[in-house]
Design a protein around this motif. Structure first.
Motif, PDB file in Angstrom:
ATOM      1  N   VAL A  70       0.844  -1.202   0.000  1.00 30.70           N
ATOM      2  CA  VAL A  70       0.000   0.000   0.000  1.00 30.70           C
ATOM      3  C   VAL A  70       0.874   1.246   0.000  1.00 30.70           C
ATOM      4  N   ASP A  71       1.943   1.241   0.807  1.00 28.72           N
ATOM      5  CA  ASP A  71       2.862   2.386   0.818  1.00 28.72           C
ATOM      6  C   ASP A  71       3.351   2.683  -0.597  1.00 28.72           C
ATOM      7  N   LEU A  72       3.602   1.633  -1.373  1.00 32.18           N
ATOM      8  CA  LEU A  72       4.176   1.773  -2.710  1.00 32.18           C
ATOM      9  C   LEU A  72       3.127   2.148  -3.748  1.00 32.18           C
ATOM     10  N   GLY A  73       1.887   2.277  -3.307  1.00 32.26           N
ATOM     11  CA  GLY A  73       0.824   2.582  -4.259  1.00 32.26           C
ATOM     12  C   GLY A  73       0.402   1.369  -5.059  1.00 32.26           C
ATOM     13  N   LEU A  74       0.779   0.178  -4.577  1.00 29.52           N
ATOM     14  CA  LEU A  74       0.488  -1.054  -5.297  1.00 29.52           C
ATOM     15  C   LEU A  74      -0.542  -1.903  -4.552  1.00 29.52           C
ATOM     16  N   GLY A  75      -1.294  -1.261  -3.647  1.00 35.65           N
ATOM     17  CA  GLY A  75      -2.261  -2.003  -2.849  1.00 35.65           C
ATOM     18  C   GLY A  75      -3.302  -2.710  -3.690  1.00 35.65           C
ATOM     19  N   ARG A  76      -3.583  -2.160  -4.863  1.00 32.68           N
ATOM     20  CA  ARG A  76      -4.605  -2.783  -5.716  1.00 32.68           C
ATOM     21  C   ARG A  76      -4.170  -4.156  -6.229  1.00 32.68           C
ATOM     22  N   MET A  77      -2.859  -4.428  -6.153  1.00 30.22           N
ATOM     23  CA  MET A  77      -2.375  -5.728  -6.633  1.00 30.22           C
ATOM     24  C   MET A  77      -2.738  -6.866  -5.701  1.00 30.22           C
ATOM     25  N   VAL A  78      -2.988  -6.552  -4.419  1.00 29.43           N
ATOM     26  CA  VAL A  78      -3.189  -7.623  -3.438  1.00 29.43           C
ATOM     27  C   VAL A  78      -4.454  -8.396  -3.775  1.00 29.43           C
ATOM     28  N   SER A  79      -4.287  -9.663  -4.013  1.00 23.71           N
ATOM     29  CA  SER A  79      -5.438 -10.502  -4.325  1.00 23.71           C
ATOM     30  C   SER A  79      -6.184 -10.830  -3.045  1.00 23.71           C
ATOM     31  N   ARG A  80      -7.508 -10.695  -3.112  1.00 23.05           N
ATOM     32  CA  ARG A  80      -8.335 -11.010  -1.940  1.00 23.05           C
ATOM     33  C   ARG A  80      -8.810 -12.462  -1.992  1.00 23.05           C
ATOM     34  N   ARG A  81      -8.531 -13.137  -3.091  1.00 25.93           N
ATOM     35  CA  ARG A  81      -9.120 -14.466  -3.269  1.00 25.93           C
ATOM     36  C   ARG A  81      -8.184 -15.587  -2.825  1.00 25.93           C
ATOM     37  N   LYS A  82      -7.075 -15.269  -2.238  1.00 25.87           N
ATOM     38  CA  LYS A  82      -6.115 -16.319  -1.868  1.00 25.87           C
ATOM     39  C   LYS A  82      -5.278 -15.838  -0.690  1.00 25.87           C
TER      40      LYS A  82
END
Ligand SMILES: [Zn+2]
Lengths: 1004, 91
Positions: free
Chosen positions: A877-889
């Motif tokens: 999230v700090d890196l602005g990449l929080g959207r990459m985190v998959s919620r399905r696994k």
């Protein structure tokens, strides 16, 4: 006619000793020309020439002479050799004399006889233990004072030039390792060798024999030297026995490993051609016999440091082994029967021995009568209470001791002597035992510490084990060697021991300090006196470890071999406890000083670490690349053109960025880590190690992935491609390649052993390059066979196999620069060829090679994260990449990433930074604050993580960083502070993507 | 300078290995609570005496070797693969 002057060695005996009178050797000490003989040490040669004053002491600059005959020497430290071989603090007692030797005394100015610094002696009463530290430490300017204090208290000067010599390291294995080749060690090696064991025997000096070389012992009715010669001959004849002389065991480690220093060429002016100077041995033995002998202790009395005061065993060594008279008129001071044996040996050598002063009131052995029969006065219950002489001993005072030994009775008596041999008993050399944790045990009868039982397969024999008689040393040695062999399955047979002729001796009377006025030195090398120990006691530094550190007792090059026991025994007396209760400090390697060069051995210069070169290295070198180190790798930083030099760096970097963004550039990315991942569970494995999902990635596609550590912090990133149904090709950052591999292996090997996945590191099997820029496809199309490289044939994030100039390659349409770009991976052996084919094909399209600087600028322009951002403190999230985190696994770090501290809104977020004045260059590492004038403590808003000082694509420098509030601050300004350079730059917070935010270039 | 017997390569000098960590820990299930994860990631015992640990044979076969080692004497009491249960046989 030339008249040869007879070498003048006024103190040399006419006959005897182990020196070769037919081999005179010229040498210099403090520019004085002297002559010695082969077989001399520098110390014995100096004594033969009548040189008694050899140095000044460490703290008080008092005149000092030669005190011992071995590696335990505290006093006679000299600067040896000249130029790039100049070495400080070498012990004159262990330096074998060679022709042309040059040595200088230390710690004196302007010369040894007139040393200005000796005035510190006048102030001695006000320089007690801990004085310098108490006075100056913590004061403002400590660093300033420290320089002068070190100079005043320093020892020798090392050379500042590179060491011209080479060193070697050897690993060896044997059944029985014997350390020390005195009588016990020789007997042990003989017993084990005769049993058929593989034996190694280490001897510190130039030849085996130990005290048998220094004392007039007899074995089997003949001088003991004959037995030594016979034994060494027999050992030499055994094929599985190795005898290493000039080799000191300096460390004892777990697994029955002894490290030893072999001084291969230190007895020569310079090493022979192709010869190493020294060699460190690491010897792994199945059994070890420690026969390291004992070091004689001084007696602690007033003025006991004057040149001319010497240990009794050393005095015997000088007359018997070196045929040197260490004085003309001698007295001997002892608390045991060694005093008489010394007096007899000195008298035999023609020295006028006036008196033996014995602390004991009675109980002496046969030696006393023999000495008295030679006309030597023998004083009982008497002590030396003072010494006289400015630069060397001229006389001593003696007085009758009171019954408890703490006071004197009657008037002191003056004796005119220039040599005082001192025998205070012996301390077993148990340092090697201590290294593996064998606790020292005090034996009151021996008045010394022997080694208790320790772990491992080592035992001791001889004097180190408290055996003071020759017969007992031989018996213990033979038993220990035989037992070691027997435990290993050899048959040692019945021991054969030579017959000894020893007179009975009386018991020692421990006398840790003697009455009298004046400085009584306990540790001669560190100038620690009885007063210092008494002070330490008063100030509460009473444990032996505290005593050592507070007074520096035993911290010199001799590691307290002559001083530790006396010092701790005096402390025990002060505390009113038994010596056994006080204990002794723990010994640690090395026992003797070991040059760092010898430890490093061959691992120096280019051999210190490997240099990794990419397959295209030669091309880079031939085409003006300036290389930078990336770990062990050499990578082109930028390329200079003919006529340019390092001053053109910025021009070259700008050229590479502009060339790439306007036409096409090519960069070597072979250093990226590459891992081949195969197995039915490979996709599941990737799901677990990356934060994003991999189940949907089709064959022939690449995806950017982000890895976390188990604690939820981002670890590494890279693209991974699906190249087969159950096969993936992972790339990592250059810096983390090894760590990512070990990380993945750990999860497969320990936590997820049920997964069907195998890994192979293929970093060095592939040479890879990135081709970037609007013309990259045109270049590629000219050379690629078997593949349509159009947007349809090789779409964005597509991966395809093809061939270039007959080389099978793998093509990836991925981009780090933000341009239309491709990566080409070729087998390492053919990668240079592929590179050159592309260079040729690109010639008409303006292709330019670029280095890591241009690559870094282009990624900053695109706001891509790299090492500065993946710093082990940032979350996705700090890196602005929080959207990459998959919620399905679930994945590594999934559980911990949700902790409050890692999800707090107050965490600094990833942003771009632009100097408000469009000119200033905020440095990476600058701290972001709201108010540059604020007084400390200042609230930190964030920091600058990466900085591009020139951005050819934009009209101002740019930077990336983290700031509290993150993107919410876009449009506002903060200050980038770099206090070490006194820099304060106002920067505007902007979107981290400076160029082409919609990715139009990327998709071509 | 201890020696460690790699179950695949035999006795080797410890310089071929990299110390990994405590082998008594089990990675919690993915949905285990915060406490279980906190224990696994941060908490370690520091026993005096026999200790079960992992060493990776980095300059060899790269296997993770389970080692029962006495932290006081440094004696290696037993070694095995990651799947082996050393405590029972090793003591
Ligand atoms: Zn292995």
């Amino acid at each position: 006619m030339l008249k040869l002057q007879k070498p003048s060695q006024p103190f040399r005996l006419e006959e005897g000793g182990e020196i070769d009178r037919l081999a005179p050797l010229a040498f210099r000490f403090d520019n004085r020309r002297c002559i010695g003989y082969r077989g001399d040490t520098l110390a014995s040669a100096l004594l033969a020439n009548g040189v008694r004053l050899v140095g000044r002491s460490f703290k008080y600059h008092r005149p000092r002479g030669i005190y011992t005959d071995g590696s335990d020497e505290p006093n006679a430290l000299v600067e040896l050799r000249t130029g790039d071989r100049r070495e400080p603090n070498t012990r004159a007692t262990t330096i074998e004399l060679f022709a042309g030797l040059e040595a200088r005394s230390q710690n004196r100015w302007p010369n040894l006889q007139t040393d200005i610094m000796q005035v510190t002696s006048l102030f001695a009463p006000i320089i007690p233990a801990g004085f310098y530290y108490k006075t100056f430490m913590g004061m403002p300017g400590w660093r300033f004072y420290e320089h002068f204090i070190r100079r005043a208290a320093g020892l020798g000067r090392p050379t500042a030039d590179p060491d011209p010599d080479r060193y070697d390291r050897m690993h060896a294995f044997c059944d029985v390792l014997v350390v020390g080749a005195g009588p016990a060690g020789l007997a042990a090696a003989l017993a084990a060798g005769r049993a058929g064991a593989r034996v190694m025997l280490l001897e510190e000096s130039d030849a085996p024999g130990g005290r048998l070389r220094a004392d007039r012992e007899r074995l089997d009715g003949a001088p003991a030297r004959e037995w030594v010669t016979r034994t060494v001959d027999e050992l030499d004849a055994m094929p599985d026995v190795t005898v290493l002389t000039r080799t000191t065991g300096f460390g004892h480690y777990d697994g029955t490993v002894i490290s030893a220093l072999e001084r291969v060429a230190d007895h020569k002016p310079v090493p022979d051609p192709f010869e190493v100077r020294q060699r460190v041995w690491h010897i792994r033995a199945r059994r070890v016999v420690l026969a390291t002998g004992a070091s004689e202790r001084p007696l602690v009395f007033a003025g006991n440091d004057r040149p001319g005061v010497m240990l009794a065993g050393a005095a015997r060594s000088y007359v018997n082994r070196f045929a040197v008279r260490p004085g003309s008129r001698a007295a001997v001071f002892a608390n045991n029967d060694d005093g008489y044996r010394t007096a007899i040996d000195l008298a035999r050598a023609g020295i006028e021995v006036r008196t033996v002063i014995d602390c004991r009131a009675g109980g002496q052995g046969a030696g006393r009568e023999q000495a008295a029969a030679l006309g030597i006065e023998c004083l009982d219950a008497t002590a030396v209470t003072a010494t006289h002489g400015h630069l060397g001993l001229t006389g001593i005072e003696t007085a009758q001791l009171s019954a408890d030994g703490r006071g004197i009775i009657g008037q002191p008596r003056l004796h005119s002597v220039d040599l005082l041999a001192v025998a205070g008993g012996w301390s077993p050399n148990i340092q090697l035992h201590g290294h593996i944790g064998a606790a020292p045990v005090y034996d009151a009868e021996l008045a010394g510490f022997v080694a208790g039982s320790g772990p491992g397969a080592s035992r001791s024999a001889g004097a180190v084990n408290g055996a003071w008689s020759l017969g007992e040393c031989l018996r213990q040695g033979s038993d220990a060697g035989g037992e070691a062999a027997r435990l290993l399955g050899f048959n040692p047979g019945a021991p054969e021991l030579p017959v000894t002729e020893e007179a009975p001796v009386g018991p020692i009377r421990p006398m840790w300090r003697l009455p009298g006025r004046g400085k009584k030195f306990v540790d001669l090398q560190d100038d620690v006196t009885v007063d210092d120990i008494e002070l330490a006691h008063r100030e509460g530094y009473q444990s032996v470890e505290h005593l050592k550190r507070y007074t520096t007792l035993g911290m010199g090059t001799d590691q307290g071999r002559t001083s530790s026991v006396n010092g701790l025994a005096i402390m025990a007396e002060e505390r009113g406890i038994a010596v056994a209760e006080a204990g002794i400090t723990r010994s640690r390697p090395p026992v003797v000083p070991v040059a760092l060069g010898a430890i490093a051995a061959g691992d120096v210069g280019m051999h210190f670490a490997p240099t990794r070169r990419t397959p295209m290295h030669d091309w880079h070198e031939a085409n003006g690349a300036v290389f930078d180190h990336a770990g062990h790798w050499l990578r082109p930083q930028y390329y200079l053109r003919p006529g340019e030099d390092a001053g053109d760096m910025n021009r070259a970097i700008a050229r590479e960025v502009i060339g790439t963004r306007s036409a096409v550039g090519m960069v070597d990315v072979s250093t990226l880590g590459k891992i081949d991942i195969q197995g039915r569970d490979a996709a599941e494995f990737l799901n677990r190690v990356y934060i994003n999902g991999w189940s949907t990635l089709p064959v022939g596609r690449a995806r950017y992935g982000l890895m976390q550590r188990e604690d939820g912090i981002v670890f590494d990133d890279g693209t991974t491609s699906r190249v087969g149904e159950h096969r993936y090709f992972m790339t990592t950052t250059t810096a983390n390649a090894g760590m990512v591999m070990a990380h993945l292996e750990e999860y497969l090997g320990v936590h997820w052993r049920d997964l069907d996945v195998t890994l192979a590191s293929v970093t060095e099997q592939w040479g890879t390059l990135a081709l970037a820029g609007p013309r990259s496809r045109d270049v590629l199309a000219r050379v690629v066979d078997g593949l349509d490289v159009s947007d349809e044939g090789l779409p964005y994030m597509g991966v395809r196999d093809a061939s270039i100039a007959g080389v099978a390659v793998r093509l990836f349409r991925i981009s780090f620069s933000g341009e239309l770009a491709y990566e080409v991976a070729a087998p390492a052996d053919h990668a240079a060829r592929v590179w050159e084919v592309l260079v040729d094909a690109g010639a008409g399209h303006g292709l330019i090679p670029y280095g890591t600087e241009a690559m870094g600028i282009m990624r900053i322009e695109k706001g891509h994260v790299a090492g500065g951002e993946l710093d082990g403190r940032t979350t996705a999230v700090d890196l602005g990449l929080g959207r990459m985190v998959s919620r399905r696994k679930f994945h590594i770090g999934h559980a911990m990433a949700g902790r409050d501290g890692l999800t707090a809104a107050s965490r600094p977020g990833f942003v771009g930074l632009v100097p408000v004045d469009s000119v200033s260059r905020p440095r990476a590492g600058s701290i972001l604050v709201a108010d540059p004038q604020a007084r400390p403590p200042v609230d930190k808003l964030g920091h600058v993580s990466s900085s591009a000082w020139l951005s050819p694509s934009l009209p101002h420098p740019i930077a990336l960083g983290f700031v509290k509030g993150g993107r919410e601050r876009i449009g506002s300004t903060v200050w980038a502070m770099f206090p070490m350079r006194n820099e304060a730059i106002e920067v505007r917070v902007v979107d981290p993507v400076f160029l082409d935010p919609d990715g139009e270039r990327l998709h071509g | 300078m201890i020696r460690i017997t790699c179950p695949y390569c035999g006795p080797r000098d410890h310089q071929e290995f990299a110390y990994v960590g405590d082998a008594t820990l089990t990675r919690p299930s993915d949905d285990a609570g915060a406490d279980a994860w906190y224990d696994f990631v941060y908490l370690r015992d520091n026993p005096r005496g026999p200790h079960l640990e992992y060493w990776q044979h980095v300059h060899g076969c790269r296997a993770f070797v389970k080692v029962l080692r006495d932290t006081l004497t440094h004696e290696v009491l037993a070694t095995g693969t990651a799947a082996d249960d050393l405590v029972a046989g090793g003591r």
